[in-house]
Enzyme design. Structure first.
Site, PDB file in Angstrom:
ATOM      1  N   ASP A 123       0.846  -1.202   0.000  1.00 33.76           N
ATOM      2  CA  ASP A 123       0.000   0.000   0.000  1.00 33.76           C
ATOM      3  C   ASP A 123       0.875   1.243   0.000  1.00 33.76           C
ATOM      4  O   ASP A 123       1.822   1.367   0.795  1.00 33.76           O
ATOM      5  CB  ASP A 123      -0.910  -0.003   1.232  1.00 33.76           C
ATOM      6  CG  ASP A 123      -1.966   1.080   1.150  1.00 33.76           C
ATOM      7  OD1 ASP A 123      -2.929   0.895   0.393  1.00 33.76           O
ATOM      8  OD2 ASP A 123      -1.817   2.098   1.832  1.00 33.76           O
ATOM      9  N   ASN A 131      -2.482  13.288  -3.941  1.00 34.56           N
ATOM     10  CA  ASN A 131      -3.645  13.648  -4.759  1.00 34.56           C
ATOM     11  C   ASN A 131      -4.208  15.010  -4.373  1.00 34.56           C
ATOM     12  O   ASN A 131      -4.556  15.823  -5.225  1.00 34.56           O
ATOM     13  CB  ASN A 131      -4.738  12.581  -4.619  1.00 34.56           C
ATOM     14  CG  ASN A 131      -4.459  11.350  -5.465  1.00 34.56           C
ATOM     15  OD1 ASN A 131      -3.809  11.431  -6.492  1.00 34.56           O
ATOM     16  ND2 ASN A 131      -4.952  10.209  -5.016  1.00 34.56           N
ATOM     17  N   HIS A 136      -5.008  14.537  -9.221  1.00 38.93           N
ATOM     18  CA  HIS A 136      -5.056  13.101  -9.490  1.00 38.93           C
ATOM     19  C   HIS A 136      -4.153  12.686 -10.651  1.00 38.93           C
ATOM     20  O   HIS A 136      -3.668  11.554 -10.680  1.00 38.93           O
ATOM     21  CB  HIS A 136      -6.494  12.669  -9.765  1.00 38.93           C
ATOM     22  CG  HIS A 136      -7.333  12.635  -8.519  1.00 38.93           C
ATOM     23  ND1 HIS A 136      -7.329  11.566  -7.650  1.00 38.93           N
ATOM     24  CD2 HIS A 136      -8.186  13.547  -7.993  1.00 38.93           C
ATOM     25  CE1 HIS A 136      -8.153  11.808  -6.636  1.00 38.93           C
ATOM     26  NE2 HIS A 136      -8.685  13.002  -6.820  1.00 38.93           N
ATOM     27  N   ASP A 140      -1.544   9.774 -10.446  1.00 40.64           N
ATOM     28  CA  ASP A 140      -1.437   8.650 -11.377  1.00 40.64           C
ATOM     29  C   ASP A 140       0.017   8.428 -11.800  1.00 40.64           C
ATOM     30  O   ASP A 140       0.464   7.282 -11.937  1.00 40.64           O
ATOM     31  CB  ASP A 140      -2.298   8.908 -12.613  1.00 40.64           C
ATOM     32  CG  ASP A 140      -3.792   8.821 -12.315  1.00 40.64           C
ATOM     33  OD1 ASP A 140      -4.144   8.335 -11.218  1.00 40.64           O
ATOM     34  OD2 ASP A 140      -4.584   9.257 -13.169  1.00 40.64           O
ATOM     35  N   GLU A 166      -4.665   2.605  -4.456  1.00 40.34           N
ATOM     36  CA  GLU A 166      -3.201   2.659  -4.320  1.00 40.34           C
ATOM     37  C   GLU A 166      -2.675   1.408  -3.620  1.00 40.34           C
ATOM     38  O   GLU A 166      -1.636   1.432  -2.987  1.00 40.34           O
ATOM     39  CB  GLU A 166      -2.770   3.918  -3.552  1.00 40.34           C
ATOM     40  CG  GLU A 166      -3.336   4.052  -2.161  1.00 40.34           C
ATOM     41  CD  GLU A 166      -4.645   4.822  -2.102  1.00 40.34           C
ATOM     42  OE1 GLU A 166      -5.113   5.064  -0.976  1.00 40.34           O
ATOM     43  OE2 GLU A 166      -5.217   5.168  -3.158  1.00 40.34           O
ATOM     44  N   ARG A 186      12.983  -5.803  -0.948  1.00 35.14           N
ATOM     45  CA  ARG A 186      13.468  -5.251  -2.218  1.00 35.14           C
ATOM     46  C   ARG A 186      12.433  -4.320  -2.840  1.00 35.14           C
ATOM     47  O   ARG A 186      12.777  -3.257  -3.377  1.00 35.14           O
ATOM     48  CB  ARG A 186      13.809  -6.395  -3.178  1.00 35.14           C
ATOM     49  CG  ARG A 186      14.529  -5.943  -4.444  1.00 35.14           C
ATOM     50  CD  ARG A 186      15.226  -7.102  -5.117  1.00 35.14           C
ATOM     51  NE  ARG A 186      14.288  -8.121  -5.563  1.00 35.14           N
ATOM     52  CZ  ARG A 186      14.398  -9.402  -5.264  1.00 35.14           C
ATOM     53  NH1 ARG A 186      15.407  -9.847  -4.517  1.00 35.14           N
ATOM     54  NH2 ARG A 186      13.510 -10.276  -5.712  1.00 35.14           N
TER      55      ARG A 186
END
Length: 253
Positions: A123, A131, A136, A140, A166, A186
């Site tokens: 997440d 945002n 937005h 993106d 997300e 990683r």
């Protein structure tokens, strides 16, 4: 067309030969002489009738074969288009990863083949702030960078999906606990190394929190999601930019 004429000619001449042979046998046997009229009838009638009938038959057969070929070609094109539509429908439009439904279907299918593996839920941290601050479209762009970092972090053959706005998920096929920890860390590190500069050359930090669980043999997909979600909640609660797999709670780098 030439092939049809040649084949029909061959049939016609065979018919003439057969007609003449029968005439030589049957007419004398009936006690009648073989006259010029009989010779002509035995030659012309089968020649004309056999040629026309065979030419028509061969032409219809050729058209039917062509129609079958066209139908097979159309069927192949339709099947290819259907596969492309299925592939497109299974993918997230922005990242190209599997969408939520397709990811869980792939996860379930992989679990049926092998119980060994690990599920990670990834997440993006503080993403609402990006945002709200930059819009937005900028958000993106950041998501695409994070998605690319996740792809760099996993191994070949692992299953990736975008399962929320997300939120991403990775199923590490056949991974041991140590392999899962290395992959999760990683991924976290790859995201942390991103230098995101949406405006004015100012770098906006991007990080992710990762919760993961090893796949117990008896666990179903819902069980795995709940277990990974709990680890993700712990990672968020303990400061973000953190990976937690099962009960392991490492310090953030």
């Amino acid at each position: 067309m030439t092939s049809i004429l040649l084949k029909s000619a061959a049939v016609a001449f065979i018919s003439v030969a057969a007609s003449l042979l029968l005439t030589l046998i049957v007419v004398p046997a009936m006690g009648f002489p073989v006259s010029r009229t009989i010779w002509l009838s035995s030659t012309v009638c089968p020649l004309v009738l056999a040629w026309v009938a065979s030419a028509s038959t061969f032409w219809q057969t050729d058209r039917l074969k062509s129609a079958h070929r066209e139908l097979a070609r159309a069927h192949a094109q339709l099947a290819a288009a259907h596969r492309r539509l299925q592939e497109k429908a299974s993918r997230d439009d922005m990242t190209g990863m599997l969408n939520r439904e397709s990811f869980f279907a792939a996860l379930d299918g992989s679990r049926r083949k092998s119980d060994r593996g690990a599920l990670l839920i990834i997440d993006a941290d503080h993403f609402k702030k990006i945002n709200d601050s930059f819009g937005h479209l900028t958000g993106d762009e950041a998501l695409l960078l994070i998605a690319s970092a996740i792809e760099r972090g996993v191994r070949g053959g692992d299953i990736l999906g975008r399962i929320g706005g997300e939120e991403f998920a990775a199923y590490l096929i056949g991974a041991t606990e140590q392999e899962a920890k290395r992959v999760a860390e990683r991924i976290r590190r790859e995201v942390e190394l991103i230098r995101f500069r949406p405006v004015d050359e100012r770098t906006i930090p991007l990080t992710v929190s990762i919760g993961g669980t090893l796949c117990a043999e008896e666990a179903n997909v819902s069980d795995l999601m709940r277990a990974a979600d709990r680890r993700l909640y712990q990672a968020k609660h303990r400061g973000r930019n953190l990976t937690i797999l099962d009960a392991d709670i490492p310090a953030a780098a």
